[in-house]
Each structure stands twice: as C-alpha cells, then as structure tokens.
Write an enzyme that holds these catalytic residues in place. Structure first.
Site, PDB file in Angstrom:
ATOM      1  CB  SER A 245      -0.905   0.025   1.244  1.00 12.93           C
ATOM      2  OG  SER A 245      -1.748  -1.092   1.288  1.00 12.93           O
TER       3      SER A 245
ATOM      4  CG  HIS B 268      -2.649  -0.643  -3.487  1.00 14.92           C
ATOM      5  ND1 HIS B 268      -2.931   0.683  -3.257  1.00 14.92           N
ATOM      6  CD2 HIS B 268      -2.963  -1.294  -2.328  1.00 14.92           C
ATOM      7  CE1 HIS B 268      -3.376   0.836  -2.035  1.00 14.92           C
ATOM      8  NE2 HIS B 268      -3.409  -0.353  -1.456  1.00 14.92           N
TER       9      HIS B 268
ATOM     10  CD  GLU C  88      -3.441   3.507  -5.978  1.00 15.46           C
ATOM     11  OE1 GLU C  88      -3.329   4.728  -6.102  1.00 15.46           O
ATOM     12  OE2 GLU C  88      -3.068   2.899  -4.951  1.00 15.46           O
TER      13      GLU C  88
ATOM     14  CG  ASN D  81      -3.284   4.260   0.814  1.00 14.37           C
ATOM     15  OD1 ASN D  81      -4.473   4.439   1.065  1.00 14.37           O
ATOM     16  ND2 ASN D  81      -2.744   3.053   0.803  1.00 14.37           N
TER      17      ASN D  81
END
Length: 705
Positions: A409, A430, A442, A480
């Site tokens: 992540s 991801h 992702e 993130n």
C-alpha cells in the site's frame, strides 16, 4: 433495403428489422434513423403483417451511444421512434437477448410483445449518468409492473434478469431454444389471434399502493438523498398513474430536459467515461502485447491474500494460495469458504458455482508450488524486510517470464523490484479491501517495469472486473498519499475543537457514504496504527503531529471488532454511537498539547479535508505519479468512496474553481504555516491563468439530448 446500422428483410409475412451497430447496438443517430426507416418500410409493405425487432451480435441494444454525449442531438430523437413503434397498426415483437438497457429497453416497452432469451437482461440505468428515461420508460414500465416496482427498477438503474422480468410482467415470454424462430412464431400467433395490437400506453395504469410506494420512495430518498435524477424519476412515475398517457409523456420529457445540463449529470458522465479512459494505459508503446496468464499464485492467506485469491477464482483463474503457517492457511481458507457461503445464503451465488470457485483455490505450505505460475501476487505483512525475503525466494524458484506483483500500500515497488534479478518483471498490484469486492486496482509501474508487464496487469484488471488505474511509484502512490493529507487534517481538527461525529457528518453530507472515523472503526484502527508506527521514522521532529490514534489504540479500542474505537458499538450492531470517553480523551489531549479548543465550522472542516487532498493531487500530477487527472479521480471514486455525482476530487476542484481553492490554501498557509499548506506549483499556475485540471468542455454541465 438496408441502412448503415440496420438490416431489413421479409420472411413471408413478417418483417425482420435487425439492429447491427457493434459492439452493443448503441442507438446512434444512424441506428435510430435506420430503425425508423425500416419500420416505415414494413408498414407500407403489403406483404408484411407483423414486425420483429432484434439485435445482431451480443446484445439487443445497450442504449445510448456514449460517443454522442455532449453533441448536438440529431433527429430522429428516440421518443419519435418509440412512438412510431407503439402506434404501428401491425404487430411489433421485440426479440431480446444479451442487454436490453436504457433506450433499448424503451424500444421493447413500446413494442406490442416482448420475448426474451433466458440470458437477456433488461433495465433503465439512466440514473447512473444523472439522467432519467426520456422515451416513455417512466410511463410504460409502471403500466406493466406497477408504480412501486417501476420506481425501484428505475431509481436503482439495475439490470433485471429475464426470469424476474417475466415474473414482474415486463416481458411476455422467455424463448426456449432459438430466439429468432420463437419471435417469428410469436408474431404469427398475434396475427392469427387478430384484433389490434396491445399498446402499452393504452393500458390502464395500476393504482398506487400507497404503503408500497412510500416504502420504496423512502428507501430511495435515504439511499440517494443527494441525487436529483431519482427524485425526478419518482415525479415522472407519479405522472404515469395520475395523468393520461400523452400528458404523462409530456411531463416525462419536461423533467428529462432538466437533467442533462445539471452539474450532477456532468459529473456522472465524467465518472462513466473516466472508467474507459483510465484503462487506456498512458505511455505504452503502440501495439504492445500482454503476456498470457493461465495460472496465478498468491503469497499470503490473510485478509488481503484471501480476498485476492477470491478475485482471481471468481474470474475463472486457478489459484495457488501459499502460506508459511498451517494454522494461518486453514484460517484463510475457512474465511474464503465462509465468504462464499454467505453469498450463497443471500441468493447471490449458486452452491455449484461456490464449489467450482473453491476448487480453483489450492492451498499449500510449499513455496515451490509457485514455480509454475504465470503471475505471482505477494500479499504479506507490510514490512520491507518481510517482502525482501519473499521476493528473494520467488526469484530463485519462479519460471522465467513470470510476473511478480506486490500488493503493498505504501512501500517502494522499485525497492522491492531490487530484491530480484529481474526488476523488469516486477509491478505493483494494489488491491483494496475486501479485494474480492472493491473495484479499484492501482497498478504501479517502476522505471524498469517492462511494457508488456504493464499491458498484462491492466488487462488482468479488466478480466477481474476491476477499474485498473496505472500509477507511478512513490510513497502511498495516488490514493493513500492523498488520503494521508485528509487524515492529518481530520486529526488536527479534533485537537482544535471538533469531534469525530462532526467531521464524519460534514463528509457524509458532502456525499461520502461514511466519514473517516467511522471508516477507521470499520476497517480496524489497529491497521492504521500499525502503518503509522511503521512510518514513524518519516516524521520530522519540528513538524506538527497528532498522536490521538496511538492513545485510542493503547486503550484496546480497535473499532467495531472490539466494540469501541472512535465510537462505541452495541453488541451485534454496526451503528456508531458517540462516546463521551473519546470526547474527554480528545479534550484532555488538547489541554496537554497547549491547544485552545474553539468552535469549528462545517465549512472549515470541508475545506481543510478536501483542499489538502486536491493540493496533493496537483503535486501527484506534476510529479507524474499520475499521468492524468482522470486517473486521480478514478482512484478516489472506486477506492475511497468519493461521491460519483461530484466527479472525483480533481473534477470537483475544477467545478469549485481553482482560483477559489488556491485562495483557501493560501488562507490556511497564513494561519498554520507552510509545512502542509504550501500550494502545489501546478495548482498555483492553473489558478493564475484561469484554467482547470480538465478542459472546460469536460466539466461543463451543458450537454444536449
């Protein structure tokens, strides 16, 4: 005769009008014109006593042609076509297969008889684009299935399988065997029976069951409280049961024309088209082929690994699920089985299909069982040393040409690729939790990732039913990295005078399904705490930090799973309840930190939470971590619950105006200093020149229909 998108033939006494506009028989201007011309030809042909409408290829018609969105409408308009079909004095049979959606279903509703293949699906999904049916759908469907059920179908935008449509009365027959032959037979039966065609518009609208209507309308208002289109759909359906048919059509058209120019329609259109745009990976050489992927291995059987294994098994891939610990492997496989069993219990999955999917997932404790896999996805603990050991081992045993994917992540994919002798074969994939449900993927490229590896993982995303977005390597990638900015401001707002429930309310009022503190409780605060501790070395001593999460977790409050986190939870309930103990903890923290608490407005909360993200999004674009603003928006729409009717953070920023966003950031910089509130150079430049992240034509609400 033949038109560019329509074929016309006569089989003895029945005209066969075939829509041929691949891939999904979209109702382009050429298709509408061809259908109307063919219909008129059939009506004047003395041989023809009935007409069959059908689609060639994989669908009857999936509705509007998206390439015409935003362009000036050209006649014939769809209502002209549906009216001509319904008023035909020769029987018109719609033969449905594949998708019969939107305008395609409205054509079927205007026909006198509807026969469907068992695999057909019907529906009116216009609300998903901020629109509503505009060719009689809101007037005809209630006459067939009742107002309350029509409201449910239309405001959900869901597709309905043929068996359910037959039971409801939306279609008349399911064909067993050849659909074309069954449609011809149905047309000839209608002719033999005699009499005038049964026109849907001539049917009496069934009276509204007030209780049923109120229940469905209430559910719509609660679930779609921010949206304009469902409310107007309800108004149109009301008109269907309270006005004569012709007046109901006029009311539908009046309401329909209110929507295309609405900001919500522009945003939802952007969200819809953006999915397609995101799959076109930028920067790939022309014609690069993907590698064949037959067998998949997943390393790690925890929450993420198990969900990833399910995602591949659901798509038909055989999966080797590898764990180092027998107890963890058994636990992971049992969780997978329980998840599938829950779907069976809800009626969403057949037991036989569950059994097939479980058979595709082969658990093992041997790392060597990954040797023959074409794609190996690592989903182990988020620790660089743990991942180093995994990738060193994979490098020894995996076949040449296998793709190594990490589900990290935050960690550097480039660093992870450096643990192997084949960095060109390493990529980030991801997934988002739960990986078998969440649509975002992702895909993270490094400077050394081979083009065919990128092409492969983008294609795999499509095979898994994901919205795959290609991003560059960097701390937190896109989603993130932006989320960290919002999280920081949310914690600072707590310190300064707000509460978890106020911040959550402001963001749900904006359109998020849940606020950040309720989401944290749902996911488990220990996960965020673990990530925070792992990243402690990145914090700078002189820069403001908030350790409220540490304090909450130190009390053993990890969220819903422990009955308490930022909120408390009654046993067996997921409803968050404000907890005075948390408020007291926050107030005491502010006192110890020397922060004087103050009333904080909702506007301040929204600005600081959103504009901090938007500013970071501009940095991400400037650095090339995301190639296009649409990639940022798709990440947030499909991975973080950003409201689709606002289009995504970068689209929303354009609608607000970058000059206004920039001015607000400068205001917060003056108040809090430059550490977190220095405007991104790209944002400053765009604001100064009056431009946006997108061309004005993308964010403008003005489209024509």
């Amino acid at each position: 005769m033949a038109a560019s998108a329509v074929d016309f033939q006569v089989d003895a006494d029945v005209a066969l009008i075939t829509l041929d506009n691949p891939p999904v028989n979209a109702l382009s201007q050429a298709a509408r014109s061809g259908l109307l011309s063919a219909l008129r030809a059939a009506l004047t042909d003395t041989r023809v006593r009935a007409i069959v409408l059908r689609g060639k290829g994989r669908a009857f018609s999936a509705g509007a042609d998206v390439t015409e969105f935003g362009t000036a409408p050209q006649r014939p308009h769809l209502p002209e076509l549906t009216e001509a079909i319904e008023r035909s004095d020769k029987f018109v049979v719609a033969a449905l297969h594949g998708s019969a959606l939107g305008g395609g279903f409205e054509i079927a509703l205007a026909s006198h008889y509807r026969i469907a293949a068992r695999d057909a699906k019907v529906g009116l999904p216009e609300v998903r684009l901020g629109l509503m049916p505009g060719a009689g759908g809101t007037q005809r469907l209630p006459r067939l299935i009742g107002a309350a059920q029509a409201l449910q179908w239309i405001t959900s935008g869901d597709s309905v399988e043929a068996a359910r449509a037959l039971e409801a009365g939306a279609i008349d027959e399911i064909a067993e065997g050849d659909l074309a032959a069954a449609a011809l037979a149905a047309a000839r039966r209608l002719v033999a029976r005699g009499g005038a065609p049964r026109r849907t518009g001539d049917l009496a609208a069934p009276p509204i069951d007030d209780a049923a209507w109120s229940a469905v309308e209430g559910a719509v208002a609660k679930k779609q409280r921010h949206l304009l289109a469902p409310r107007l759909c309800a108004d149109a359906i009301r008109a269907a049961v309270s006005l004569p048919f012709a007046q109901g059509l006029q009311r539908e058209r009046q309401l329909f024309l209110e929507l295309p120019a609405s900001p919500q329609a522009a945003a939802l259109r952007h969200a819809f088209l953006g999915e397609r745009e995101a799959t076109k990976a930028p920067g790939l050489p022309e014609g690069v082929a993907s590698r064949p992927i037959v067998r998949v291995a997943v390393i790690g059987a925890g929450t993420m690994g198990g969900g990833i294994a399910m995602a591949f098994a659901n798509a038909g891939f055989p999966v080797t699920l590898i764990e180092a610990d027998a107890t963890a492997l058994d636990r992971g496989r049992n969780i997978i089985r329980d998840n599938y069993a829950a779907s069976v219990a809800r009626g969403g999955l057949a037991q036989a299909e569950m059994d097939r999917r479980m058979e595709r997932i082969v658990p093992t404790l041997s790392f060597n069982d990954a040797a023959g896999a074409d794609l190996i996805v690592e989903a182990v603990f988020e620790d660089l040393e743990v991942k180093r050991k995994v990738f060193k081992q994979l490098d020894r045993i995996a076949r040449q040409g296998a793709i190594f994917a990490t589900n990290t992540s935050y960690l550097s994919v480039t660093s992870i690729a450096g643990f192997t002798r084949r960095p060109q074969d390493v990529v980030g994939m991801h997934f988002f939790s739960p990986a078998n449900v969440m649509r975002l993927l992702e895909n993270v490229r490094t400077a050394r990732t081979a083009p065919d590896v990128i092409a492969t993982v983008m294609q795999i995303g499509k095979s898994l039913g994901k919205v795959a977005v290609l991003v560059g390597d960097g701390d937190g990638f896109v989603g993130n990295r932006m989320l960290a900015q919002r999280t920081r401001e949310a914690y600072f707002l707590l310190e300064e005078g707000s509460t978890p429930q106020q911040i959550d309310r402001v963001l749900t009022d904006f359109g998020f399904a849940m606020g950040p503190f309720a989401v944290g409780d749902l996911a488990g605060l220990d996960i965020g705490w673990r990530n925070r501790n792992a990243r402690a070395h990145l914090r700078k001593a002189a820069v403001r930090d908030c350790d409220l999460l540490d304090q909450v977790c130190a009390l053993g409050r990890f969220g819903q799973k422990t009955g308490a986190g930022w909120y408390r939870y009654e046993k067996g309930s997921r409803t968050p309840i404000a907890d005075p103990a948390i408020e007291q903890l926050i107030v005491e923290h502010s006192r110890r930190s020397g922060i004087e608490r103050r009333p904080i407005s909702d506007d301040e909360i929204l600005e600081r939470c959103l504009y901090s993200m938007i500013n970071e999004g501009a940095r991400i674009l400037q650095e090339g971590v995301a190639a296009r603003p649409v990639d940022v928006d798709m990440v947030w729409l499909h991975g973080y619950g950003f409201p689709a009717w606002r289009g995504g953070p970068m689209f929303h920023a354009d609608r607000v105006g970058l000059a206004e966003v920039h001015a607000a950031i400068l205001k917060w910089k003056e108040r809090f200093g430059p550490d977190f509130w220095t405007p991104a150079p790209m944002l400053a430049e765009l604001a100064a020149t009056g431009r946006g992240f997108y061309p004005r034509s993308v964010t403008s609400p003005e489209i024509t229909c």
